[in-house]
Design an enzyme around this catalytic site. Sequence first.
Site, short mmCIF file in Angstrom:
data_model
loop_
_atom_site.label_atom_id
_atom_site.label_comp_id
_atom_site.label_asym_id
_atom_site.label_seq_id
_atom_site.Cartn_x
_atom_site.Cartn_y
_atom_site.Cartn_z
N HIS A 66 -22.57 2.12 3.37
CA HIS A 66 -22.17 0.73 3.64
C HIS A 66 -23.34 0.01 4.30
O HIS A 66 -24.10 0.61 5.07
CB HIS A 66 -20.94 0.72 4.55
CG HIS A 66 -20.36 -0.64 4.71
ND1 HIS A 66 -20.87 -1.55 5.60
CD2 HIS A 66 -19.34 -1.26 4.07
CE1 HIS A 66 -20.18 -2.68 5.49
NE2 HIS A 66 -19.25 -2.53 4.57
N GLU B 51 -21.98 -4.80 -2.68
CA GLU B 51 -21.64 -5.65 -1.55
C GLU B 51 -22.88 -6.41 -1.10
O GLU B 51 -23.69 -5.88 -0.33
CB GLU B 51 -21.12 -4.79 -0.38
CG GLU B 51 -19.87 -4.01 -0.70
CD GLU B 51 -19.06 -3.71 0.55
OE1 GLU B 51 -17.87 -4.04 0.57
OE2 GLU B 51 -19.63 -3.19 1.52
N ASN C 149 -11.46 -1.35 3.87
CA ASN C 149 -12.36 -0.74 4.86
C ASN C 149 -12.03 -1.36 6.22
O ASN C 149 -12.38 -2.51 6.48
CB ASN C 149 -13.81 -1.04 4.44
CG ASN C 149 -14.82 -0.63 5.50
OD1 ASN C 149 -14.50 0.10 6.44
ND2 ASN C 149 -16.06 -1.10 5.34
N GLU D 108 -23.51 -1.88 6.75
CA GLU D 108 -23.55 -1.80 8.21
C GLU D 108 -24.14 -0.46 8.65
O GLU D 108 -24.82 -0.38 9.68
CB GLU D 108 -22.14 -2.02 8.79
CG GLU D 108 -21.75 -3.49 8.71
CD GLU D 108 -20.27 -3.78 8.54
OE1 GLU D 108 -19.44 -2.91 8.85
OE2 GLU D 108 -19.95 -4.89 8.08
N SER E 210 -16.22 -10.67 1.67
CA SER E 210 -15.30 -11.81 1.82
C SER E 210 -14.31 -11.96 0.67
O SER E 210 -14.01 -13.07 0.25
CB SER E 210 -16.10 -13.11 2.04
OG SER E 210 -16.89 -13.00 3.21
N LYS F 138 -13.12 -0.63 9.09
CA LYS F 138 -14.26 -0.64 10.05
C LYS F 138 -13.77 -0.12 11.41
O LYS F 138 -12.89 0.73 11.45
CB LYS F 138 -14.89 -2.03 10.10
CG LYS F 138 -15.23 -2.54 8.69
CD LYS F 138 -16.13 -3.73 8.66
CE LYS F 138 -16.39 -4.12 7.21
NZ LYS F 138 -17.33 -5.22 7.06
N GLY G 239 -18.31 -10.35 5.66
CA GLY G 239 -17.79 -10.89 6.91
C GLY G 239 -18.26 -12.31 7.20
O GLY G 239 -18.10 -12.81 8.31
P1 PGA Z 1 -15.47 -8.34 4.40
O1 PGA Z 1 -16.15 -6.88 4.42
O2 PGA Z 1 -14.37 -8.28 3.35
O3 PGA Z 1 -14.93 -8.55 5.78
O4 PGA Z 1 -16.53 -9.31 4.03
C1 PGA Z 1 -16.37 -6.17 3.24
C2 PGA Z 1 -16.98 -4.83 3.58
O5 PGA Z 1 -17.84 -4.76 4.46
O6 PGA Z 1 -16.64 -3.80 2.96
#
Ligand code: PGA
Length: 253
Positions: free
Chosen positions: A97, A171, A11, A99, A217, A13, A177
């Site tokens: 997601h 997640e 992803n 976010e 992560s 983003k 992140g």
């Molecule tokens: P990250 O994000 O691997 O940077 O923690 C995962 C995601 O949001 O899909």
Amino acid sequence: MIERTPFIAGNWKMNLNVDQSTALVKAITVGINDISGIDVLVAPPFTNLFAVRQAIGKAGILLAAQNMHWEKEGAFTGEVSAQMLIEAGCSHVILGHSERRSLFKETDEMIDSKVKAAFLAGLKPIVCVGETLAERENGKTFEVIKNQLKGSLKYFVDKGDMPISTTLAYEPVWAIGTGRTATPEQAQEVHLFIRNWIKETFDQNTSDQIRILYGGSVKPDNASELMSRPDIDGALVGGASLKPDTFMGIIRF
Ligand code: PGA
């Protein structure tokens, strides 16, 4: 025992311009040349989808968008429909997601409308669920996950049938992140909970076949431990999917 093909999804983003996106996907194309038995997907920003599709060419990398609107067309300034994503070359779309849920106030009801529209258009949804740190600390993890599953997949629940091409992603918000990964035990516990929910809500076959990805992560050095757990079928990778070495390191878990 059912063998599910491992699935590694990147992803991106809101990162990478057109040139960076095509360079990255070309590097992945070369990297996966000698690898089989694994599905690899990238999810670039909308504006790079078409160029990335061209760069993938005949290589077996799957393409997803990171979001979409549930309507087919019309006066929805700033939005993109499922059909538009298909025309840009997508087979999948990431929906719900965290976010999108937290920053853009998407509700389970909105996500469910998107899941339905994606399915009816022929796009395969990757539906994300996950609890916040406060919810985990208050012992609410399973309740939150169950409500998100029931709400975001209501269309399939009401139909009594969920296509096995649907992918779910666990997640935990506190691991995205942040560099804080759920331990393989914490992740497996929730993945098993999700698989049992699928069995109770649909049937054994659906629960055996649906792939459940872990996200938050994921890095080359924790991927294989996570992937060794029986109900973790792959990873939804953010930060580490932006560089060929780290993404390939995860694919080669
Ligand atoms: P990250 O994000 O691997 O940077 O923690 C995962 C995601 O949001 O899909």
